[in-house]
Design a protein around this motif. Structure first.
Motif, PDB file in Angstrom:
ATOM      1  N   GLU A  13       0.836  -1.204   0.000  1.00 38.56           N
ATOM      2  CA  GLU A  13       0.000   0.000   0.000  1.00 38.56           C
ATOM      3  C   GLU A  13       0.867   1.248   0.000  1.00 38.56           C
ATOM      4  O   GLU A  13       0.576   2.225  -0.685  1.00 38.56           O
ATOM      5  CB  GLU A  13      -0.918  -0.024   1.229  1.00 38.56           C
ATOM      6  N   THR A  14       1.959   1.221   0.745  1.00 38.99           N
ATOM      7  CA  THR A  14       2.868   2.364   0.815  1.00 38.99           C
ATOM      8  C   THR A  14       3.555   2.611  -0.522  1.00 38.99           C
ATOM      9  O   THR A  14       3.625   3.750  -0.996  1.00 38.99           O
ATOM     10  CB  THR A  14       3.912   2.136   1.930  1.00 38.99           C
ATOM     11  N   THR A  17       0.923   3.967  -2.977  1.00 42.57           N
ATOM     12  CA  THR A  17       0.589   5.376  -2.756  1.00 42.57           C
ATOM     13  C   THR A  17       1.725   6.282  -3.207  1.00 42.57           C
ATOM     14  O   THR A  17       1.481   7.361  -3.766  1.00 42.57           O
ATOM     15  CB  THR A  17       0.241   5.612  -1.282  1.00 42.57           C
ATOM     16  N   LEU A  20       1.478   6.466  -6.800  1.00 41.49           N
ATOM     17  CA  LEU A  20       0.336   7.298  -7.169  1.00 41.49           C
ATOM     18  C   LEU A  20       0.732   8.765  -7.251  1.00 41.49           C
ATOM     19  O   LEU A  20       0.331   9.478  -8.176  1.00 41.49           O
ATOM     20  CB  LEU A  20      -0.788   7.103  -6.148  1.00 41.49           C
ATOM     21  N   LYS A  21       1.553   9.203  -6.310  1.00 44.47           N
ATOM     22  CA  LYS A  21       2.050  10.580  -6.346  1.00 44.47           C
ATOM     23  C   LYS A  21       2.862  10.811  -7.618  1.00 44.47           C
ATOM     24  O   LYS A  21       2.712  11.819  -8.296  1.00 44.47           O
ATOM     25  CB  LYS A  21       2.892  10.848  -5.098  1.00 44.47           C
ATOM     26  N   THR A  35       1.103   1.542  -9.249  1.00 41.76           N
ATOM     27  CA  THR A  35       0.050   1.897  -8.301  1.00 41.76           C
ATOM     28  C   THR A  35      -1.048   0.840  -8.278  1.00 41.76           C
ATOM     29  O   THR A  35      -1.404   0.327  -7.216  1.00 41.76           O
ATOM     30  CB  THR A  35      -0.566   3.272  -8.658  1.00 41.76           C
ATOM     31  N   PHE A  39      -1.791  -1.694  -5.163  1.00 40.30           N
ATOM     32  CA  PHE A  39      -3.051  -1.590  -4.436  1.00 40.30           C
ATOM     33  C   PHE A  39      -3.825  -2.907  -4.457  1.00 40.30           C
ATOM     34  O   PHE A  39      -4.356  -3.337  -3.432  1.00 40.30           O
ATOM     35  CB  PHE A  39      -3.914  -0.460  -4.994  1.00 40.30           C
ATOM     36  N   ILE A  70       3.679   6.849   4.688  1.00 40.36           N
ATOM     37  CA  ILE A  70       3.529   7.759   3.545  1.00 40.36           C
ATOM     38  C   ILE A  70       3.953   9.173   3.935  1.00 40.36           C
ATOM     39  O   ILE A  70       4.589   9.881   3.146  1.00 40.36           O
ATOM     40  CB  ILE A  70       2.075   7.737   3.017  1.00 40.36           C
TER      41      ILE A  70
END
Length: 108
Positions: A13-14, A17, A20-21, A35, A39, A70
């Protein structure tokens, strides 16, 4: 074994994320693919954890540690500064997770 799977779920998840950025709103292919992959993997691992750990406990740990990690990545990799209230809040999240693990009988 379920705690190891939860740690893996948090790690995926980290990474997801963080990607994702970097994906810039899903406009960059490789970070977008990372991403989505991370996820989905994180949620599959979390679903396996939920076989033995109560959902409230697992989700609190998964999301709480994800928030802290995060924020640390944002601080170090993206130069996103945290003020004192944000740091105190995250310390309280970690303290809450420790309290659940040490004192609660519901953690599995």
């Amino acid at each position: 074994m379920h705690w190891f799977l939860l740690i893996l779920a948090i790690a995926f998840e980290t990474v997801g994320t963080t990607a994702l950025k970097v994906s810039d709103g899903f406009t960059r292919l490789v970070p977008s693919a990372i991403t989505l992959t991370c996820f989905v993997t994180s949620l599959v691992l979390l679903s396996l954890v939920l076989r033995t750990v109560p959902v409230g406990v697992a989700y609190a740990i998964w999301s709480g540690l994800g928030i802290v990690l995060i924020a640390a990545i944002g601080w170090t990799a993206f130069d996103q500064r945290l003020d004192a209230p944000a740091i105190i809040g995250m310390a309280l999240i970690v303290a809450g997770i420790v309290v659940m693990q040490v004192f609660s009988r519901t953690t599995g």
